[in-house]
Motif scaffolding. Structure first.
Motif, PDB file in Angstrom:
ATOM      1  N   SER A 175      -0.304  -1.776  -4.884  1.00 33.47           N
ATOM      2  CA  SER A 175       0.134  -2.638  -5.982  1.00 33.47           C
ATOM      3  C   SER A 175       0.035  -4.080  -5.505  1.00 33.47           C
ATOM      4  O   SER A 175       0.157  -4.363  -4.314  1.00 33.47           O
ATOM      5  N   ALA A 176      -0.210  -4.964  -6.442  1.00 27.12           N
ATOM      6  CA  ALA A 176      -0.286  -6.398  -6.159  1.00 27.12           C
ATOM      7  C   ALA A 176       0.643  -7.105  -7.128  1.00 27.12           C
ATOM      8  O   ALA A 176       0.442  -7.051  -8.341  1.00 27.12           O
ATOM      9  N   ASP A 177       1.683  -7.732  -6.585  1.00 28.49           N
ATOM     10  CA  ASP A 177       2.666  -8.444  -7.400  1.00 28.49           C
ATOM     11  C   ASP A 177       2.266  -9.915  -7.456  1.00 28.49           C
ATOM     12  O   ASP A 177       2.297 -10.623  -6.463  1.00 28.49           O
ATOM     13  N   TYR A 178       1.872 -10.365  -8.648  1.00 29.31           N
ATOM     14  CA  TYR A 178       1.421 -11.741  -8.845  1.00 29.31           C
ATOM     15  C   TYR A 178       2.555 -12.673  -9.241  1.00 29.31           C
ATOM     16  O   TYR A 178       2.326 -13.839  -9.535  1.00 29.31           O
ATOM     17  N   GLY A 179       3.774 -12.167  -9.255  1.00 27.78           N
ATOM     18  CA  GLY A 179       4.898 -12.987  -9.689  1.00 27.78           C
ATOM     19  C   GLY A 179       4.894 -13.107 -11.200  1.00 27.78           C
ATOM     20  O   GLY A 179       4.042 -12.553 -11.894  1.00 27.78           O
ATOM     21  N   GLN A 180       5.843 -13.826 -11.718  1.00 28.40           N
ATOM     22  CA  GLN A 180       5.974 -14.039 -13.161  1.00 28.40           C
ATOM     23  C   GLN A 180       5.846 -12.730 -13.942  1.00 28.40           C
ATOM     24  O   GLN A 180       5.186 -12.646 -14.960  1.00 28.40           O
ATOM     25  N   SER A 184      -6.919   0.914 -12.659  1.00 26.64           N
ATOM     26  CA  SER A 184      -6.045  -0.248 -12.447  1.00 26.64           C
ATOM     27  C   SER A 184      -5.187  -0.440 -13.678  1.00 26.64           C
ATOM     28  O   SER A 184      -5.696  -0.478 -14.803  1.00 26.64           O
ATOM     29  N   TYR A 185      -3.901  -0.567 -13.443  1.00 27.34           N
ATOM     30  CA  TYR A 185      -2.919  -0.784 -14.508  1.00 27.34           C
ATOM     31  C   TYR A 185      -2.250  -2.123 -14.263  1.00 27.34           C
ATOM     32  O   TYR A 185      -1.553  -2.283 -13.270  1.00 27.34           O
ATOM     33  N   PHE A 236       3.468   3.287 -11.392  1.00 35.45           N
ATOM     34  CA  PHE A 236       2.160   3.661 -11.937  1.00 35.45           C
ATOM     35  C   PHE A 236       2.377   4.607 -13.109  1.00 35.45           C
ATOM     36  O   PHE A 236       3.372   5.339 -13.164  1.00 35.45           O
ATOM     37  N   LEU A 237       1.462   4.613 -14.048  1.00 36.77           N
ATOM     38  CA  LEU A 237       1.574   5.485 -15.215  1.00 36.77           C
ATOM     39  C   LEU A 237       1.606   6.946 -14.767  1.00 36.77           C
ATOM     40  O   LEU A 237       0.616   7.466 -14.258  1.00 36.77           O
ATOM     41  N   SER A 238       2.739   7.594 -14.960  1.00 38.61           N
ATOM     42  CA  SER A 238       2.918   8.957 -14.449  1.00 38.61           C
ATOM     43  C   SER A 238       2.258  10.013 -15.325  1.00 38.61           C
ATOM     44  O   SER A 238       2.059  11.142 -14.876  1.00 38.61           O
ATOM     45  N   THR A 271       0.846  -1.192   0.000  1.00 36.54           N
ATOM     46  CA  THR A 271       0.000   0.000   0.000  1.00 36.54           C
ATOM     47  C   THR A 271       0.884   1.245   0.000  1.00 36.54           C
ATOM     48  O   THR A 271       2.011   1.227   0.485  1.00 36.54           O
ATOM     49  N   TYR A 272       0.331   2.343  -0.529  1.00 33.18           N
ATOM     50  CA  TYR A 272       1.128   3.560  -0.705  1.00 33.18           C
ATOM     51  C   TYR A 272       0.481   4.806  -0.110  1.00 33.18           C
ATOM     52  O   TYR A 272       0.921   5.919  -0.385  1.00 33.18           O
ATOM     53  N   GLY A 273      -0.567   4.642   0.673  1.00 30.46           N
ATOM     54  CA  GLY A 273      -1.188   5.808   1.303  1.00 30.46           C
ATOM     55  C   GLY A 273      -1.712   6.785   0.272  1.00 30.46           C
ATOM     56  O   GLY A 273      -2.492   6.428  -0.602  1.00 30.46           O
ATOM     57  N   ASN A 274      -1.257   8.029   0.349  1.00 26.78           N
ATOM     58  CA  ASN A 274      -1.716   9.070  -0.573  1.00 26.78           C
ATOM     59  C   ASN A 274      -0.726   9.298  -1.720  1.00 26.78           C
ATOM     60  O   ASN A 274      -0.757  10.329  -2.368  1.00 26.78           O
TER      61      ASN A 274
END
Length: 161
Positions: A79-84, A155-156, A62-64, A53-56
């Motif tokens: 962010s959620a890292d699913y591996g691979q 969501s990216y 993320f796409l800047s 989690t990144y708070g605010n």
């Protein structure tokens, strides 16, 4: 009639052999179940994404260049890292703009930045969404009218190659 007599020594040795066979079978079944249960648990643990989690703040990577309104407070940022080499980054915030204005701004951004819009809807008055792909990556933008304003969720999903 002939009478059958079993010698006590032979009876004991058969009983001991039977007992050893039963113990070996029980140990074998126990080992098999334990090994498979451990494999199931490790697969289940491996299938759970690593969430940060990144708070605010926007999630790292993320796409800047997204046209996100200035001076907004993020409701969610993670962010959620699913591996691979697959990472999903998601933010949500309340916009002061209407669904129609948000829809137009984001659809214009997608077209100008070579995203292929795969699905879109703004037919309902209180909901809208855009779903686009580029280079195997997926960008999903949902817009929902709430009492506090328009909830924008982006969501990216990045699939690194």
């Amino acid at each position: 009639m002939a009478e059958l007599t079993i010698q006590p020594q032979m009876k004991k040795s058969k009983l001991i052999i039977l007992l050893i066979v039963v113990i070996i079978i029980v140990l074998g079944v126990g080992y098999y179940l334990l090994k498979n249960y451990t494999a199931v648990l490790s697969r289940k643990a491996a299938s759970q994404p690593k969430v940060s989690t990144y708070g605010n703040q926007l999630p790292k990577g993320f796409l800047s260049d997204l046209p996100i309104e200035a001076n907004i407070a993020l409701e969610k940022s993670y962010s959620a890292d699913y591996g691979q080499n697959t990472i999903q980054r998601t933010i949500s915030y309340y916009s002061s703009e209407s669904i129609t204005n948000n829809y137009l701004v984001f659809s214009d951004y997608l077209r100008k930045n070579n995203w292929q819009i795969a699905d879109t809807s703004q037919t309902l008055t209180n909901i809208g969404f855009l779903y686009a792909t580029r280079d195997g990556n997926i960008l999903s933008i949902s817009l929902e009218e709430k009492e506090a304003g328009v909830l924008v969720t982006i969501s990216y999903l990045e699939k690194k190659q």
